[in-house]
Scaffold this motif. Structure first.
Motif, PDB file in Angstrom:
ATOM      1  N   ASP A 153       6.535   4.086  -0.689  1.00 10.79           N
ATOM      2  CA  ASP A 153       7.573   3.069  -0.529  1.00 10.79           C
ATOM      3  C   ASP A 153       7.036   1.988   0.389  1.00 10.79           C
ATOM      4  OD1 ASP A 153       9.843   1.572  -0.318  1.00 10.79           O
ATOM      5  OD2 ASP A 153      11.031   3.076   0.735  1.00 10.79           O
ATOM      6  N   ASP A 154       6.765   0.822  -0.176  1.00  7.53           N
ATOM      7  CA  ASP A 154       6.254  -0.274   0.648  1.00  7.53           C
ATOM      8  C   ASP A 154       7.228  -0.631   1.763  1.00  7.53           C
ATOM      9  OD1 ASP A 154       7.671  -1.214  -1.864  1.00  7.53           O
ATOM     10  OD2 ASP A 154       7.739  -3.049  -0.683  1.00  7.53           O
ATOM     11  N   ALA A 155       8.530  -0.387   1.552  1.00  5.93           N
ATOM     12  CA  ALA A 155       9.532  -0.698   2.571  1.00  5.93           C
ATOM     13  C   ALA A 155       9.456   0.243   3.765  1.00  5.93           C
ATOM     14  CB  ALA A 155      10.934  -0.636   1.969  1.00  5.93           C
ATOM     15  N   GLN A 156       8.671   1.307   3.647  1.00  5.34           N
ATOM     16  CA  GLN A 156       8.508   2.247   4.753  1.00  5.34           C
ATOM     17  C   GLN A 156       7.063   2.289   5.256  1.00  5.34           C
ATOM     18  OE1 GLN A 156      11.026   5.958   4.600  1.00  5.34           O
ATOM     19  NE2 GLN A 156      11.176   5.412   2.436  1.00  5.34           N
ATOM     20  N   SER A 157       6.336   1.209   5.054  1.00  3.66           N
ATOM     21  CA  SER A 157       4.963   1.106   5.563  1.00  3.66           C
ATOM     22  C   SER A 157       5.019   0.625   7.009  1.00  3.66           C
ATOM     23  CB  SER A 157       4.159   0.129   4.707  1.00  3.66           C
ATOM     24  OG  SER A 157       2.847  -0.010   5.207  1.00  3.66           O
ATOM     25  N   ILE A 158       4.796   1.551   7.961  1.00  2.00           N
ATOM     26  CA  ILE A 158       5.021   1.237   9.384  1.00  2.00           C
ATOM     27  C   ILE A 158       3.873   1.692  10.288  1.00  2.00           C
ATOM     28  CG2 ILE A 158       7.542   1.259   9.170  1.00  2.00           C
ATOM     29  CD1 ILE A 158       7.529   4.128  10.242  1.00  2.00           C
ATOM     30  N   TYR A 159       2.704   1.950   9.696  1.00  2.00           N
ATOM     31  CA  TYR A 159       1.627   2.518  10.502  1.00  2.00           C
ATOM     32  C   TYR A 159       0.372   1.652  10.555  1.00  2.00           C
ATOM     33  CZ  TYR A 159       4.379   6.819  10.406  1.00  2.00           C
ATOM     34  OH  TYR A 159       5.378   7.742  10.549  1.00  2.00           O
ATOM     35  N   SER A 160       0.534   0.345  10.631  1.00  2.00           N
ATOM     36  CA  SER A 160      -0.648  -0.518  10.704  1.00  2.00           C
ATOM     37  C   SER A 160      -1.459  -0.244  11.964  1.00  2.00           C
ATOM     38  CB  SER A 160      -0.236  -1.995  10.655  1.00  2.00           C
ATOM     39  OG  SER A 160       0.546  -2.331  11.781  1.00  2.00           O
TER      40      SER A 160
ATOM     41  N   ALA B 275      -3.439   1.754   8.709  1.00  2.00           N
ATOM     42  CA  ALA B 275      -2.858   1.801   7.367  1.00  2.00           C
ATOM     43  C   ALA B 275      -2.715   0.383   6.836  1.00  2.00           C
ATOM     44  CB  ALA B 275      -1.498   2.491   7.402  1.00  2.00           C
ATOM     45  N   GLN B 276      -2.931   0.219   5.520  1.00  2.00           N
ATOM     46  CA  GLN B 276      -2.895  -1.121   4.931  1.00  2.00           C
ATOM     47  C   GLN B 276      -1.871  -1.168   3.809  1.00  2.00           C
ATOM     48  OE1 GLN B 276      -6.676  -2.776   3.883  1.00  2.00           O
ATOM     49  NE2 GLN B 276      -7.592  -2.366   5.880  1.00  2.00           N
ATOM     50  N   ILE B 277      -0.819  -1.942   4.017  1.00  2.00           N
ATOM     51  CA  ILE B 277       0.236  -2.039   3.012  1.00  2.00           C
ATOM     52  C   ILE B 277      -0.285  -2.649   1.716  1.00  2.00           C
ATOM     53  CG2 ILE B 277       1.042  -4.301   3.788  1.00  2.00           C
ATOM     54  CD1 ILE B 277       3.903  -3.367   3.146  1.00  2.00           C
ATOM     55  N   LYS B 278      -1.362  -3.411   1.792  1.00  2.00           N
ATOM     56  CA  LYS B 278      -1.877  -4.058   0.579  1.00  2.00           C
ATOM     57  C   LYS B 278      -2.375  -3.031  -0.435  1.00  2.00           C
ATOM     58  CE  LYS B 278      -6.693  -4.924   1.965  1.00  2.00           C
ATOM     59  NZ  LYS B 278      -7.719  -5.973   2.160  1.00  2.00           N
ATOM     60  N   ASN B 279      -2.674  -1.813   0.004  1.00  2.00           N
ATOM     61  CA  ASN B 279      -3.101  -0.784  -0.948  1.00  2.00           C
ATOM     62  C   ASN B 279      -2.018  -0.518  -1.987  1.00  2.00           C
ATOM     63  OD1 ASN B 279      -5.514  -0.496   0.419  1.00  2.00           O
ATOM     64  ND2 ASN B 279      -4.867   1.307   1.571  1.00  2.00           N
ATOM     65  N   ILE B 280      -0.758  -0.479  -1.544  1.00  2.00           N
ATOM     66  CA  ILE B 280       0.328  -0.235  -2.493  1.00  2.00           C
ATOM     67  C   ILE B 280       0.783  -1.533  -3.158  1.00  2.00           C
ATOM     68  CG2 ILE B 280       2.193  -0.369  -0.759  1.00  2.00           C
ATOM     69  CD1 ILE B 280       3.553   1.959  -2.275  1.00  2.00           C
ATOM     70  N   LEU B 281       0.779  -2.641  -2.411  1.00  2.00           N
ATOM     71  CA  LEU B 281       1.204  -3.915  -2.987  1.00  2.00           C
ATOM     72  C   LEU B 281       0.241  -4.397  -4.074  1.00  2.00           C
ATOM     73  CD1 LEU B 281       2.396  -5.873   0.203  1.00  2.00           C
ATOM     74  CD2 LEU B 281       3.804  -4.685  -1.494  1.00  2.00           C
ATOM     75  N   ASP B 282      -1.052  -4.080  -3.942  1.00  2.00           N
ATOM     76  CA  ASP B 282      -2.066  -4.542  -4.900  1.00  2.00           C
ATOM     77  C   ASP B 282      -2.408  -3.488  -5.952  1.00  2.00           C
ATOM     78  OD1 ASP B 282      -2.154  -6.863  -3.459  1.00  2.00           O
ATOM     79  OD2 ASP B 282      -4.039  -6.422  -2.438  1.00  2.00           O
ATOM     80  N   PHE B 283      -1.618  -2.415  -6.032  1.00  2.00           N
ATOM     81  CA  PHE B 283      -1.963  -1.301  -6.926  1.00  2.00           C
ATOM     82  C   PHE B 283      -2.144  -1.755  -8.372  1.00  2.00           C
ATOM     83  CE2 PHE B 283      -1.036   2.203  -9.784  1.00  2.00           C
ATOM     84  CZ  PHE B 283      -1.804   3.234  -9.255  1.00  2.00           C
ATOM     85  N   SER B 284      -1.218  -2.556  -8.871  1.00  2.00           N
ATOM     86  CA  SER B 284      -1.289  -2.952 -10.284  1.00  2.00           C
ATOM     87  C   SER B 284      -2.503  -3.822 -10.574  1.00  2.00           C
ATOM     88  CB  SER B 284      -0.007  -3.684 -10.689  1.00  2.00           C
ATOM     89  OG  SER B 284       0.178  -4.841  -9.897  1.00  2.00           O
ATOM     90  N   ASN B 285      -3.019  -4.515  -9.570  1.00  2.00           N
ATOM     91  CA  ASN B 285      -4.245  -5.295  -9.758  1.00  2.00           C
ATOM     92  C   ASN B 285      -5.478  -4.407  -9.685  1.00  2.00           C
ATOM     93  OD1 ASN B 285      -2.819  -7.756  -9.934  1.00  2.00           O
ATOM     94  ND2 ASN B 285      -2.758  -7.945  -7.705  1.00  2.00           N
ATOM     95  N   THR B 286      -5.440  -3.410  -8.783  1.00  2.00           N
ATOM     96  CA  THR B 286      -6.579  -2.502  -8.631  1.00  2.00           C
ATOM     97  C   THR B 286      -6.714  -1.581  -9.836  1.00  2.00           C
ATOM     98  OG1 THR B 286      -6.234  -2.533  -6.235  1.00  2.00           O
ATOM     99  CG2 THR B 286      -7.618  -0.761  -7.113  1.00  2.00           C
TER     100      THR B 286
END
Length: 690
Positions: free
Chosen positions: A261-268, A272-283
């Protein structure tokens, strides 16, 4: 696996899962991103997916399930076993680190280690870094050079974020800029010594596996070919190394399901990198995206706040949680005029909820930073309400708070040997023997002036430490108020000590400043220390006769609360500068991560939710604060606004004579819609009077 027809199992997937979950479980081959909202049955979906794959004839040995905690891995495997009625023998399930360890031991010779290599823990790491510092003949006698623990945090963040040590220092530890060459040499020697000792640390496990997969084509193909299906839990929490591992291990069959859940990404702060989940469809293209938005935890009123708040984030997947639970009370916003009022309200409302039949262990108080709980802890202990603290030590048990208290004890009682032992132990070059020698000398002194002017024969290194302490003693000698004494200790040398010793030194400095603000209600040092000593001794008392001894509320940082839930949740200290955290706002993406923290806190509540804040920044001061922007950006119609009244103001200290007054609940137009008496509730100044 292209067919969606269930062949072998007695599991009735269509009746045991909702339509959103079922779509994930019955999905075909390929890459898939599962956006699992809070309380939407994420674990249930993953475990049914694993069971379904096995039902379809996929061998357990060809399935890899990656998690972030051993607890999560164990829970999922147990659930799969329950569903199937048999243990899935050979299924690869575990944390990233445990799976990396297993693979690296099989291929240890390739990475230059024996199969019996040692995994060193954090204490071992600090010891080894201390040896490296000695090898380089670095002078650490002054306050400038950081501790082995602090150096390790710099090296570790560098490795997990993919940044160089220079980049990390410039980004997070700018005061150490001139020490970058030393840090780089320490890392070189540290790496060499680990290899020489046939040992690895936790970071090496991840980096070693990533490098093994990227640098050895045959091993990468063998492992990726083995894992026909890869499933990853909490994908929003992966760092750059973990994301690369996932990509390599799924590179042959391409059957990858990541849940998060990108809305629960709180460990930068852990890289931790939120872009891993946000860019999933491109990767991973092509891929499918699934959304789990049916929430089984919270009331519609609570979810409305969560949905409305998170809409303000730009970098996100848009989704709205919908409730299964029945409608209930609106969440409450409770402004208080001081931190003491805020703490009192929370305590009284907890007692009321408990009176109404809610067990204490179904109640939690959440906060952005550890020091926010200070006033509340004091009130809880005074009222004999037991609590469990998550995310660190209770406030008065924290090392830096104890350090400050011991400085103040010396000011009050020059013969306090245990306080001297702790304070002397903080000084460079002063060990147990030297400390005892100093204590024997100062026993004959009548005041701090005599201590500072006494002539004690010490070694050169110990003398440096003693001179440092004398500078601090001189500062506190001219102060009288507890708040001024606390600030006198932290200015200068002790602040340097915290910065050099701890990775979270800024949080500790915040703790000490809040401790100073807390003490502003006192003008007498003896009274202040007496109060602190009495509440600090709370946990040493046998509480078996207490009404609540089997039942405790939870106090927790929001970070530690993720994945948990309670019937009633209080989110406190919701003022700008505290939440959102001012330092976080200075970082790229910081505001949006702070809002995700607010979202996480909100979605921990099942039925009752309270947002509280103090309109003044001090325990008993009149420096005005603004309510958090996260509250201000929400429409009033989503809340009940609770106004607190008091009849009589409290006097110096923490006492006070209060009379019961009604809690008045207002609607969005400011009209009173309910007025009710709450037994034994101390109310304070009408907010309108401020």
């Amino acid at each position: 696996m292209n067919s969606k027809t269930i062949k072998n199992s007695s599991i009735n997937y269509k009746t045991e899962l909702n339509s959103e979950q079922l779509a994930v479980v019955l999905s075909g081959d390929g890459a898939g991103l599962v956006l699992a909202g809070a309380g939407s049955g994420k674990t249930r979906t993953i475990t049914y997916r694993v069971a379904y794959l096995i039902d379809q004839g996929v061998l357990p040995t060809n399935i890899l399930l990656l998690t972030f905690t051993n607890k999560a891995a164990k829970e999922m495997l147990n659930r799969v076993e329950t569903l199937l009625g048999a243990h899935p023998v050979g299924l690869w399930g575990g944390t990233f680190h445990s799976v990396a360890n297993r693979i690296l031991r099989t291929h240890s010779s390739v990475i230059g280690l024996s199969p019996n290599f040692t995994i060193i823990d954090q204490d071992d790491v600090k010891t080894l870094i201390r040896v490296c510092i000695k090898d380089l003949n670095i002078d650490t006698s002054g306050r400038k050079f950081p501790s082995p623990s602090k150096i390790n945090s710099i090296i570790s963040y560098s490795r997990n974020s993919g940044l160089s040590i220079k980049e990390v220092v410039e980004k997070k530890y700018s005061s150490f800029f001139d020490l970058i060459p030393s840090f780089e040499r320490i890392e070189e020697i540290y790496t060499a010594r680990k290899k020489q000792a046939d040992s690895v640390d936790f970071d090496d496990l991840l980096i070693g596996l990533r490098d093994l997969l990227q640098n050895n084509k045959s091993i990468r193909f063998s492992l990726a070919n083995k894992f026909h299906h890869v499933l990853v839990d909490e994908f929003q929490d992966t760092n750059i190394i973990q994301a690369q591992i996932v990509k390599e291990l799924s590179s042959v069959h391409g059957n990858l399901i990541v849940v998060g859940d990108d809305a629960q990404s709180i460990y930068s702060f852990r890289a931790a990198q939120i872009k891993n989940i946000l860019d999933f469809s491109n990767t991973y293209s092509p891929s499918n995206t699934y959304k789990l938005t049916t929430n089984y935890r919270s009331t519609p009123e609570i979810l409305e706040i969560a949905n409305t708040s998170i809409e303000n984030n730009a970098d996100q997947f848009k989704k709205d949680l919908s409730a299964v639970c029945e409608s209930d009370n609106l969440p409450s916003i409770v402004p208080a005029s001081t931190a003491k009022q805020e703490a009192e309200f929370i305590c009284k409302e907890i007692l009321k909820l408990n009176n109404d039949g809610m067990s204490l262990n179904n109640i939690a108080v959440l906060f952005r930073a550890a020091f926010h709980s200070q006033a509340l802890e004091f009130e809880l202990m005074k009222r004999d309400i037991p609590y469990e603290y998550r995310g660190g030590l209770k406030f008065f048990e924290r090392a830096h708070v104890k350090d400050i208290i011991c400085h103040l004890r010396i000011k009050l009682n020059i013969k306090d040997e245990s306080a001297w032992m702790r304070v002397l132990g903080l000084q460079t070059g002063i060990g147990l023997v030297t400390a005892q020698k100093i204590i024997n000398e100062v026993r004959s002194c009548k005041n701090i002036d005599e201590v500072i002017n006494s002539s004690i024969k010490l070694s050169k290194r110990a003398q440096s430490g003693w001179d440092t302490l004398c500078r601090t003693l001189n500062k506190i000698n001219i102060q009288q108020l507890p708040s001024d004494l606390i600030r006198a200790v932290v200015v200068g040398d002790y602040r340097d000590y915290l910065e050099n010793e701890y990775a979270d030194y800024l949080d500790r400095i915040d703790d000490v400043e809040q401790f100073a603000i807390f003490s502003e209600g006192y003008s007498d040092l003896r009274l202040f220390l007496d109060e602190i000593s009495l509440v600090s001794d709370y946990d040493s008392v046998d509480t078996k006769d207490s009404l609540f001894y089997k039942d405790k509320i939870v106090l927790s940082t929001i970070h530690q609360s993720k994945g948990l839930e309670w019937d009633a949740v209080f989110v406190m200290s919701l003022v700008d500068g505290k939440f959102p955290n001012q330092r976080a706002l200075d970082e790229e993406g910081g505001l949006e991560e702070e809002r995700r923290l607010f979202y996480v806190a909100t979605t921990r509540a099942r039925n009752r939710l309270y947002y509280t804040y103090s309109l003044t920044s001090g325990y008993d001061s009149m420096v005005m604060s603004q309510p958090s922007m996260f509250l201000q950006e929400l429409p009033d119609c989503l809340f009940n606004s609770v106004k607190l009244k008091k009849v009589k103001s409290h006097v110096n200290g923490f006492g006070g004579d209060f009379h019961d007054e009604p809690t008045i609940i207002f609607n969005k137009l400011g009209d009173a819609i309910e007025e009710k008496k709450i037994n034994d509730l101390s109310f304070l100044r009408d907010i309108d009077e401020l």
